[in-house]
Write a protein that holds these residues in place. Structure first.
Motif, PDB file in Angstrom:
ATOM      1  N   ALA A   1      46.845  35.720  39.360  1.00 12.73           N
ATOM      2  CA  ALA A   1      45.789  36.014  40.202  1.00 12.73           C
ATOM      3  C   ALA A   1      44.916  36.646  39.747  1.00 12.73           C
ATOM      4  O   ALA A   1      43.693  36.455  40.051  1.00 12.73           O
ATOM      5  CB  ALA A   1      46.792  37.093  41.187  1.00 12.73           C
ATOM      6  N   ALA A   2      44.956  37.172  38.338  1.00 15.47           N
ATOM      7  CA  ALA A   2      44.046  37.920  37.761  1.00 15.47           C
ATOM      8  C   ALA A   2      43.108  36.787  37.279  1.00 15.47           C
ATOM      9  O   ALA A   2      41.749  37.020  37.145  1.00 15.47           O
ATOM     10  CB  ALA A   2      44.319  38.672  36.500  1.00 15.47           C
ATOM     11  N   LEU A   3      43.673  35.441  36.584  1.00 12.43           N
ATOM     12  CA  LEU A   3      42.815  34.604  36.014  1.00 12.43           C
ATOM     13  C   LEU A   3      42.014  34.022  37.297  1.00 12.43           C
ATOM     14  O   LEU A   3      40.866  33.794  37.032  1.00 12.43           O
ATOM     15  CB  LEU A   3      43.940  33.589  35.798  1.00 12.43           C
ATOM     16  N   LEU A   4      42.400  33.939  38.602  1.00 14.85           N
ATOM     17  CA  LEU A   4      41.703  33.248  39.632  1.00 14.85           C
ATOM     18  C   LEU A   4      40.471  34.246  39.916  1.00 14.85           C
ATOM     19  O   LEU A   4      39.481  33.900  40.245  1.00 14.85           O
ATOM     20  CB  LEU A   4      42.696  33.080  40.921  1.00 14.85           C
ATOM     21  N   LYS A   5      40.895  35.667  39.873  1.00 15.66           N
ATOM     22  CA  LYS A   5      39.731  36.632  40.251  1.00 15.66           C
ATOM     23  C   LYS A   5      38.612  36.230  39.147  1.00 15.66           C
ATOM     24  O   LYS A   5      37.497  36.409  39.431  1.00 15.66           O
ATOM     25  CB  LYS A   5      40.169  38.136  40.104  1.00 15.66           C
TER      26      LYS A   5
ATOM     27  N   ALA B   1      41.585  23.061  48.229  1.00 20.90           N
ATOM     28  CA  ALA B   1      41.370  21.920  47.086  1.00 20.90           C
ATOM     29  C   ALA B   1      40.313  22.668  46.042  1.00 20.90           C
ATOM     30  O   ALA B   1      40.363  22.464  44.865  1.00 20.90           O
ATOM     31  CB  ALA B   1      40.508  20.753  47.837  1.00 20.90           C
ATOM     32  N   SER B   2      39.482  23.614  46.560  1.00 18.41           N
ATOM     33  CA  SER B   2      38.651  24.152  45.628  1.00 18.41           C
ATOM     34  C   SER B   2      39.586  25.224  44.672  1.00 18.41           C
ATOM     35  O   SER B   2      39.153  25.434  43.466  1.00 18.41           O
ATOM     36  CB  SER B   2      37.747  25.222  46.269  1.00 18.41           C
ATOM     37  N   VAL B   3      40.481  25.698  45.249  1.00 22.19           N
ATOM     38  CA  VAL B   3      41.370  26.808  44.160  1.00 22.19           C
ATOM     39  C   VAL B   3      42.057  25.629  43.204  1.00 22.19           C
ATOM     40  O   VAL B   3      42.161  25.956  42.023  1.00 22.19           O
ATOM     41  CB  VAL B   3      42.600  27.088  45.079  1.00 22.19           C
ATOM     42  N   ALA B   4      42.621  24.444  43.517  1.00 19.18           N
ATOM     43  CA  ALA B   4      43.371  23.330  42.723  1.00 19.18           C
ATOM     44  C   ALA B   4      42.015  22.918  41.644  1.00 19.18           C
ATOM     45  O   ALA B   4      42.420  22.733  40.299  1.00 19.18           O
ATOM     46  CB  ALA B   4      43.557  22.219  43.525  1.00 19.18           C
ATOM     47  N   THR B   5      41.002  22.682  42.148  1.00 18.90           N
ATOM     48  CA  THR B   5      39.778  22.268  41.111  1.00 18.90           C
ATOM     49  C   THR B   5      39.668  23.195  39.977  1.00 18.90           C
ATOM     50  O   THR B   5      39.424  22.936  39.059  1.00 18.90           O
ATOM     51  CB  THR B   5      38.474  21.891  41.992  1.00 18.90           C
ATOM     52  N   ALA B   6      39.396  24.670  40.489  1.00 21.74           N
ATOM     53  CA  ALA B   6      39.052  25.647  39.612  1.00 21.74           C
ATOM     54  C   ALA B   6      40.256  25.757  38.784  1.00 21.74           C
ATOM     55  O   ALA B   6      39.912  26.006  37.456  1.00 21.74           O
ATOM     56  CB  ALA B   6      39.090  27.098  40.481  1.00 21.74           C
ATOM     57  N   LEU B   7      41.210  25.529  38.954  1.00 18.10           N
ATOM     58  CA  LEU B   7      42.629  25.537  37.690  1.00 18.10           C
ATOM     59  C   LEU B   7      42.866  24.121  37.270  1.00 18.10           C
ATOM     60  O   LEU B   7      43.697  24.099  36.340  1.00 18.10           O
ATOM     61  CB  LEU B   7      43.459  25.978  38.542  1.00 18.10           C
ATOM     62  N   GLY B   8      42.105  23.026  37.390  1.00 19.18           N
ATOM     63  CA  GLY B   8      42.323  21.824  36.848  1.00 19.18           C
ATOM     64  C   GLY B   8      43.362  20.983  37.312  1.00 19.18           C
ATOM     65  O   GLY B   8      43.898  20.213  36.511  1.00 19.18           O
TER      66      GLY B   8
ATOM     67  N   SER C   1      32.580  29.765  49.693  1.00 18.26           N
ATOM     68  CA  SER C   1      32.415  30.075  48.294  1.00 18.26           C
ATOM     69  C   SER C   1      33.808  30.782  47.811  1.00 18.26           C
ATOM     70  O   SER C   1      34.488  31.478  48.672  1.00 18.26           O
ATOM     71  CB  SER C   1      31.337  31.271  48.277  1.00 18.26           C
ATOM     72  N   PRO C   2      33.992  30.716  46.703  1.00 17.65           N
ATOM     73  CA  PRO C   2      35.448  31.411  45.979  1.00 17.65           C
ATOM     74  C   PRO C   2      35.561  32.689  46.346  1.00 17.65           C
ATOM     75  O   PRO C   2      36.624  33.153  46.734  1.00 17.65           O
ATOM     76  CB  PRO C   2      35.102  31.100  44.516  1.00 17.65           C
ATOM     77  N   ALA C   3      34.465  33.450  46.657  1.00 19.98           N
ATOM     78  CA  ALA C   3      34.592  34.783  46.756  1.00 19.98           C
ATOM     79  C   ALA C   3      35.246  35.197  48.264  1.00 19.98           C
ATOM     80  O   ALA C   3      35.687  36.319  48.491  1.00 19.98           O
ATOM     81  CB  ALA C   3      33.435  35.862  46.488  1.00 19.98           C
ATOM     82  N   LYS C   4      35.167  34.066  48.998  1.00 22.75           N
ATOM     83  CA  LYS C   4      35.582  34.280  50.492  1.00 22.75           C
ATOM     84  C   LYS C   4      36.806  33.703  50.788  1.00 22.75           C
ATOM     85  O   LYS C   4      37.551  33.855  51.792  1.00 22.75           O
ATOM     86  CB  LYS C   4      34.522  33.780  51.324  1.00 22.75           C
ATOM     87  N   VAL C   5      37.521  32.952  49.644  1.00 17.33           N
ATOM     88  CA  VAL C   5      38.726  32.370  50.031  1.00 17.33           C
ATOM     89  C   VAL C   5      40.024  33.142  49.802  1.00 17.33           C
ATOM     90  O   VAL C   5      40.298  33.790  48.365  1.00 17.33           O
ATOM     91  CB  VAL C   5      38.916  31.216  49.030  1.00 17.33           C
ATOM     92  N   ALA C   6      40.627  33.641  50.537  1.00 20.25           N
ATOM     93  CA  ALA C   6      41.919  34.240  50.223  1.00 20.25           C
ATOM     94  C   ALA C   6      43.179  33.463  49.920  1.00 20.25           C
ATOM     95  O   ALA C   6      43.547  32.613  50.598  1.00 20.25           O
ATOM     96  CB  ALA C   6      42.420  34.991  51.710  1.00 20.25           C
ATOM     97  N   VAL C   7      43.511  33.751  48.767  1.00 21.02           N
ATOM     98  CA  VAL C   7      44.563  32.792  48.206  1.00 21.02           C
ATOM     99  C   VAL C   7      45.949  33.913  47.531  1.00 21.02           C
ATOM    100  O   VAL C   7      45.529  34.946  46.985  1.00 21.02           O
ATOM    101  CB  VAL C   7      44.132  32.099  47.046  1.00 21.02           C
TER     102      VAL C   7
END
Length: 566
Positions: free
Chosen positions: A459-463, A496-503, A429-435
């Motif tokens: 970083a704020a956008l990802l949060k 990949a989930s980080v990339a997907t979230a950012l398009g 889940s996104p909340a558990k992914v350290a980036v």
């Protein structure tokens, strides 16, 4: 090919009979000044002894895959297959991604080595002082098979191309550090083997490479004989021989000739005498031969003798090194069946757009042409046919499936969906992914200053998208496009989930040993706003600077260099 000659200053000779120039310089045509000839002789002395540079050793692959028939079932050939690591670099893109119809393209790097490390290759001609010496990757061609199997693209990189070499680590642990300056691309083979050549292509093009095949020339003569000859054409009588003995020795009359055996070998390694006498000209001649050979296989069935086919297969296997993913005859057979689905009329041969380098000491070398080289690479990455014909449209009402016959004509770049694989864990889940987020907004050329506090903003956008563990890093980077890199297979789906979230596209995600975990590099394309600047629309046809040659063009005829006619 007619009319496609490149205006040249120089681009190294790899023709046999002693004309190759590892430095990239070329001697003047016959009749040049004595001082110029002496200077040229000095620059070509080393290569003169390399009688055969395997200018088109990839042709044995074409023979193998185009004529693939029952002989590939001979299981005794398995023990003859030689393999090496696929990618020795730090960046690994994870292989080609399926399109929206579940179809996956294939990218195969074809490498022609000039190695003289066995009796068969050494017997082809002199140069005894180069026996067992370091090999050069004098031919590099990327073969792209479209996801729907409707078309095939081939991109050649000139051997005198200058680029940055990536760090390459051999399986035994030996490390070849990343270059601090530009290095000639054919030297990649000396940095651990074909896996480093693959790594160099990956770094330059961002194209995921699924397989490589490295081939020398010892089987080409017998294969050319087995085919029964290949038609080629020259605009004038040609004799590839200079007054001081350089050149391949090719001698043909004006018009079409059917060549085989050692004459075919001469054609493939000729530089002196074609177009402007450069390595680029030789590439054009190789493309003409490869297309003509493919047409010959389509229109006749000369290889019906099982004994001859077995001999041909053995010669190809003996002359070839492949990656470990092609370590069995049945895998090579399956690959050959995929390649055979494309008709010659949908095969497009191209040369990477290039410009002569203006850097000190690099006279005669070439570099990728800004803009147009990347446009060609992008078309391959996005599975866009280079011939401008697109792909076949799916039938009305057809649903996506791995067996669907076609893809959309210009597929959009897929986003990086958090898929799983046998070597990667499911996405957390996104909340558990350290980036970690790094500011790389200055770009690779450093022409612009990095945007202050950009890592904090992203970083704020990802949060805000649920990635509560996103943090800005004090370390920075230099990237033209935004990328997500990860360290281990277990982190692949999360990256990949980080990339997907950012398009971001799937090609923006890559494994790297240079990062401690999941790291987002905010590139020059994302200096402001909530999303990276989208790239311009992809081209729909190869740029004219790529000198595209269609496989059905049976009228191609090589221009002859002034001073090499008879």
């Amino acid at each position: 090919m007619r009319g496609e000659g490149t205006t040249a200053r120089a681009a190294g000779d790899t023709s046999g009979g002693g004309g190759a120039d590892a430095t990239g310089s070329i001697p003047p045509p016959r009749g040049g000044s004595r001082a110029a000839r002496r200077a040229a002789d000095r620059s070509t002395r080393r290569s003169r002894r390399r009688v055969l540079r395997w200018g088109a050793s990839v042709l044995s692959l074409l023979i193998l895959v185009t004529a693939a028939g029952g002989y590939l079932y001979y299981r005794h050939l398995n023990s003859s297959i030689k393999t090496d690591a696929l990618n020795l670099g730090e960046t690994k893109l994870g292989g080609s991604k399926p399109n929206s119809f579940g179809q996956t393209p294939l990218n195969i790097l074809l490498i022609g080595s000039d190695a003289r490390d066995d009796a068969a290759n050494q017997a082809l001609g002199g140069g005894t002082d180069t026996f067992d010496g370091p090999a050069l990757a004098d031919v590099q061609m990327l073969l792209h098979l479209s996801a729907d199997r409707s078309n095939m693209s081939v991109v050649s990189m000139p051997r005198d191309t200058m680029l940055m070499m990536p760090k390459c680590t051999e399986p035994n642990g030996k490390v070849h550090p990343a270059s601090k300056g530009l290095v000639q691309t054919n030297e990649s083979l000396q940095r651990g083997g074909p896996g480093c050549t693959v790594a160099a292509w990956t770094e330059l093009t961002k194209i995921p490479i699924d397989h490589f095949m490295m081939i020398d020339f010892k089987g080409v003569v017998s294969m050319a004989d087995a085919i029964g000859g290949v038609p080629v054409c020259v605009e004038q009588n040609i004799h590839s021989r200079t007054r001081d003995g350089k050149g391949s020795g090719l001698k043909l009359p004006k018009g079409e000739s059917v060549i085989q055996g050692e004459t075919a070998l001469q054609w493939l390694r000729t530089r002196y005498g074609f177009e402007d006498g450069t390595d680029i000209a030789r590439t054009h001649a190789q493309h003409q031969y490869m297309n003509s050979m493919a047409r010959e296989f389509r229109k006749n069935a000369k290889l019906t003798n099982p004994v001859k086919m077995n001999s041909l297969a053995q010669a190809a296997i003996d002359a070839m090194v492949v990656d470990t993913g092609l370590n069995k005859i049945d895998k090579l057979y399956d690959l050959s069946m995929e390649l055979k689905k494309v008709s010659p009329g949908r095969i497009t041969m191209t040369t990477m757009p290039w410009v002569y380098s203006t850097r000190p000491g690099l006279d005669g070398r070439v570099e990728p042409m800004p803009g147009e080289a990347e446009a060609l690479f992008r078309m391959v990455r996005e599975d866009i046919a280079l011939d401008g014909k697109g792909s076949g449209a799916p039938e009305a009402g057809a649903s996506p499936s791995p067996g669907a016959p076609a893809t959309p004509s210009a597929p959009a770049q897929p986003t990086a969906a958090p898929a799983t694989s046998p070597t990667s864990a499911p996405a957390s889940s996104p909340a558990k992914v350290a980036v970690t987020v790094r500011n790389a907004t200055g770009g690779k050329d450093g022409a612009e200053a990095k945007v202050k506090l950009r890592a904090n903003d992203v970083a704020a956008l990802l949060k805000g998208k649920g990635f509560a563990k996103a943090t800005a890093d004090t370390q920075t980077g230099a990237e033209d496009t935004t990328v997500v890199r990860f360290a281990t297979d277990a982190q692949a789906a999360d990256a990949a989930s980080v990339a997907t979230a950012l398009g971001l596209p799937a090609t923006a995600v890559a494994k790297s040993a240079e990062v401690p975990g999941i790291v987002l590099f905010v590139g020059k394309d994302w200096r402001s706003g909530s999303a990276p600047t989208p790239p311009p629309p992809a081209p729909t046809v190869a740029p004219t600077s790529a000198h595209a040659l269609n496989g059905d063009n049976d009228k191609a005829c090589m221009p002859v260099q002034e001073g090499f006619t008879w």
